[in-house]
Each structure stands twice: as C-alpha cells, then as structure tokens.
Scaffold this motif. Structure first.
Motif, PDB file in Angstrom:
ATOM      1  N   GLU B  35       4.612   8.499 -10.242  1.00  0.00           N
ATOM      2  CA  GLU B  35       3.252   8.535  -9.692  1.00  0.00           C
ATOM      3  C   GLU B  35       2.239   8.313 -10.804  1.00  0.00           C
ATOM      4  OE1 GLU B  35       2.704  13.345  -9.407  1.00  0.00           O
ATOM      5  OE2 GLU B  35       3.629  12.296  -7.729  1.00  0.00           O
ATOM      6  N   SER B 110      -2.674   3.896  -8.144  1.00  0.00           N
ATOM      7  CA  SER B 110      -1.949   3.246  -7.052  1.00  0.00           C
ATOM      8  C   SER B 110      -0.548   2.847  -7.470  1.00  0.00           C
ATOM      9  CB  SER B 110      -2.687   1.976  -6.630  1.00  0.00           C
ATOM     10  OG  SER B 110      -3.854   2.304  -5.952  1.00  0.00           O
ATOM     11  N   MET B 111       0.307   2.633  -6.486  1.00  0.00           N
ATOM     12  CA  MET B 111       1.625   2.098  -6.769  1.00  0.00           C
ATOM     13  C   MET B 111       1.490   0.621  -7.162  1.00  0.00           C
ATOM     14  SD  MET B 111       4.278   3.713  -4.024  1.00  0.00           S
ATOM     15  CE  MET B 111       3.531   3.056  -2.574  1.00  0.00           C
ATOM     16  N   GLY B 143       5.648   4.012  -8.975  1.00  0.00           N
ATOM     17  CA  GLY B 143       6.225   4.169  -7.636  1.00  0.00           C
ATOM     18  C   GLY B 143       7.279   3.161  -7.220  1.00  0.00           C
ATOM     19  N   GLY B 144       7.596   2.181  -8.059  1.00  0.00           N
ATOM     20  CA  GLY B 144       8.690   1.252  -7.757  1.00  0.00           C
ATOM     21  C   GLY B 144       8.326   0.015  -6.954  1.00  0.00           C
ATOM     22  N   VAL B 145       7.080  -0.059  -6.455  1.00  0.00           N
ATOM     23  CA  VAL B 145       6.673  -1.286  -5.748  1.00  0.00           C
ATOM     24  C   VAL B 145       6.279  -2.309  -6.810  1.00  0.00           C
ATOM     25  CG1 VAL B 145       5.052  -2.336  -4.118  1.00  0.00           C
ATOM     26  CG2 VAL B 145       5.805   0.007  -3.767  1.00  0.00           C
ATOM     27  N   PRO B 146       6.979  -3.441  -6.888  1.00  0.00           N
ATOM     28  CA  PRO B 146       6.617  -4.420  -7.916  1.00  0.00           C
ATOM     29  C   PRO B 146       5.356  -5.192  -7.551  1.00  0.00           C
ATOM     30  CG  PRO B 146       8.430  -5.259  -6.612  1.00  0.00           C
ATOM     31  CD  PRO B 146       8.094  -3.899  -6.051  1.00  0.00           C
TER      32      PRO B 146
END
Lengths: 104, 274
Positions: B35, B110-111, B143-146
């Motif tokens: 996060e 943000s992600m 967060g893992g969102v590319p």
C-alpha cells in the motif's frame, strides 16, 4: 477423431484455466479523511476493473451501499459509522473483501 | 628493473580507480509496496559496490514521477522538485552533497506503477576532465496493479525494462533496452553494480558490513554489452539492489566545452526466494 477431440478439449481446458489464473484481482481502499472512502481496483495483468460490482456491508452482513467501479476503476462511498466490509465482486475466484478497520 | 617496478606501481594504483563506477542512486528501501504512504528517497552520486568515494551533486535539473494504474490511460506526472532537501551523505571515505526527498502520502497512494525520474546536473570528473550526467529511473509499484513500468519516458538517455524492476527473484534475470532519444543504441556499453553496503536511511551513510566480496575487480563493476538492438540481459545473482548504467547513451556529447557522458541508469531489486 475422438482422441483428437478430447485432446482439443483438454487443451481448451488448460488454456481457460491458465487464463483464469494469469490475472489476480486487486483492490485497495483508503480513507479520504473527509468522511468518504475511496477504493481502487485492477488486475495483475494491468486490465481495468471498470464495471466491477462493489458492495459495502455492515457487521451483520446487511448491505449499506452498492455500486460499480468507475471508468477509472474507482469507487467512493460514505464511510459508515460502525464496523464494515467492502466487497470487490469480480466473479467467482475474483472476489476480495476488505475490512473497514484495515482502511487507513 | 626500476622501470618495471614503477610500472607495476602505476598499474596497481590505476586498477582500483578504473574498477569503480560512478552510479547515481535514487534510493528508497522498498519498491514493491502493498500500500502507498509517505516515502523517503535518497539521491546520492556514489560508488555503490564499495560505498567508496561519494561525489558532490550539483543542483537537480528535474525530479518527477509518472504514475499509472492499469495498462489503459495516460500516466499522471507530478513534479517533485519542491520536496528536495540538501543533505550530506557519508561514503566510507568521505562525505558529499546529496539530496533527500520526503514525499507526503498523497504522492504515492494509489495502486499502480510510479516511474521516478531524476535528471541531475552534469558532474565534472576532474581526473578525466569530463562531465558525467546520469539520468536515473526508479520504478515503484503499489498493490500489484501494473501500469507504465515498461513505457519509455522519452528521456535523452533511457533504459527500458523488459522485466518489472520491482518484481524479481534472486537468481533470475533482468532484461532491458538502451535508448538514445527513443532509438535503440547499438551495442551499448553497460556497467552493472551490486549495492554491496545497505544504505542507512537515518544516518545518511552506508552500513559498514559488505554483503559480498568480489574475487576480482571486474566483478565489482561488471561490463556488459548490449546487442545490435540495444537489448541486454543481466543475471540477478543475489537478493538486493542492482544498478544498471548505459554509458554515454545520450545524444549530448559536450558540456561547457568539455566532454560529456550522458548515461542512463535504472535500479532493479531482487528478492530472496524463501
């Protein structure tokens, strides 16, 4: 022919399985500090979460608010007073539940 | 005999100097974040393998971040120069002017991917009577969102990653491509160095303990050549930070009447598989 068909079926099965597992649903929420909470969503392959159903529930499981992820994969709601959970519902195997107490 | 001894002495003195490579560090301890939140970055021009001679940095020309969540849409640019503060960073042999940036939690919240870009002013390397400017990228993910980790920023000298710089296992490889004004640099010359002394974020120095011992000078700074398309692959033999620098990749070859090496740097982090 039958062997070929069953092989094809197997390949199709394998393909669909790998597709399903290739991307992981991701969702994160934060407290905006103005009485609202903003959640963002997405998938590990970079695809959008736009349109994904979002549900806010109280401690008893009663629905407080419902909506969908916006065009930019965001969902904002009024922060409930008590304990709550946020549900990102992108289908079977693609659901995420976030506890209100974990939202900072 | 005397001449030979003198030659040996000269060579012995010369070797350590050539073995070291200048590296622009743009450092924060964690780049694969679950996060967002407040982030502290240290900006140091040094020799990361031996934490040796650290150079006084001049004013920062540009410092910004390009953030993007998901593969659709345009990256959002946030200028970060306002957060820069001059500090003294202590290498093991000296202290030098460096910078620190404390980013409020609103910047990295943000992600998605955050491509940090630092353009330092050229540094005069007196021994070589030439300038070095290392345009540096650091890619952080929340967060893992590319997002835009592999997208060219459009820098004069730039390394485009083919593997996410924040998502690597130790023992894996890191691939990339060297670009000069967006065009591949044929057989680009690269230097690769392991950050052998962990930075101490509070004391603004490197920890005394080295992680590894190089059996040979050529393994402190490793020389790598790109192929005809400017593409390269390096091994990430150990968990930690790996600096990759493409020498003289940029189009500017002269600064204030002297030779300029406009380099592209990218930092890669590998994680222990345990």
């Amino acid at each position: 022919m039958r062997v070929l068909l069953s092989m094809l079926f197997c390949v199709a099965l394998l393909c669909s399985a790998s597709l399903a597992f290739a991307h992981t649903p991701l969702c994160s929420c934060f407290d905006n500090g103005d009485g609202t909470v903003m959640c963002e969503g997405g998938f590990s392959d970079g695809s959008s979460a736009s349109g994904v159903k979002m549900v806010v529930k109280d401690a008893s499981g009663a629905v407080l608010e419902e909506g969908t992820m916006s065009e930019v994969s965001e969902f904002t709601f009024k922060k409930p007073a008590g304990d709550f959970t946020v549900h990102f519902e992108a289908g079977e195997g693609h659901a995420i539940i976030i506890k209100g107490s974990d939202i900072k | 005999m005397l001449r030979r001894m003198m030659l040996a002495l000269v060579l012995a003195l010369a070797i350590p100097a050539t073995a070291q490579a200048h590296f622009q560090m743009l450092y924060t301890p964690e780049i694969a974040l679950n996060e967002g939140g407040e982030m502290v970055l240290k900006i140091v021009f040094t020799h990361p393998f031996d934490a040796g001679h650290t150079m006084d940095m001049g004013p920062v020309q540009e410092f910004y971040v390009l953030q993007q969540r998901g593969s659709e849409g345009e990256p959002k640019k946030v200028d970060l120069k306002q957060y820069l503060k001059e500090i003294k960073w202590k290498g093991h042999s000296n202290a030098a002017v460096a910078y620190e940036a404390v980013l409020p939690k609103t910047v990295v919240r943000s992600m998605g991917d955050y491509v940090f870009v630092l353009v330092p002013s050229p540094y005069l390397e007196k021994e070589e009577d030439a300038y070095i400017q290392q345009i540096t990228k650091l890619v952080v993910n929340v967060g893992g969102v590319p997002g835009n980790w592999s997208a060219p920023v459009g820098l004069p000298a730039e390394i485009i990653p083919f593997d996410k710089p924040y998502a690597n296992w130790a023992g894996g490889v890191f691939r990339g491509q060297v670009l000069s004004e967006g065009k591949p640099v044929e057989h680009a010359e690269l230097e690769v160095e392991y950050l052998n002394h962990e930075p101490d974020m509070k004391a603004n120095t490197f920890k005394e303990q080295a992680a590894v011992t190089a059996p040979h000078d050529s393994m402190m700074t490793m020389g790598v050549l790109a192929n005809a398309q400017g593409e390269f692959t390096i091994g990430l033999a150990k968990a930690g930070w790996w600096g990759v620098c493409a020498l003289g990749a940029g189009p500017e070859k002269e600064y204030q009447g002297k030779e300029l090496s406009q380099d592209a740097v990218i930092w890669v982090k590998a994680f222990e598989m345990k």
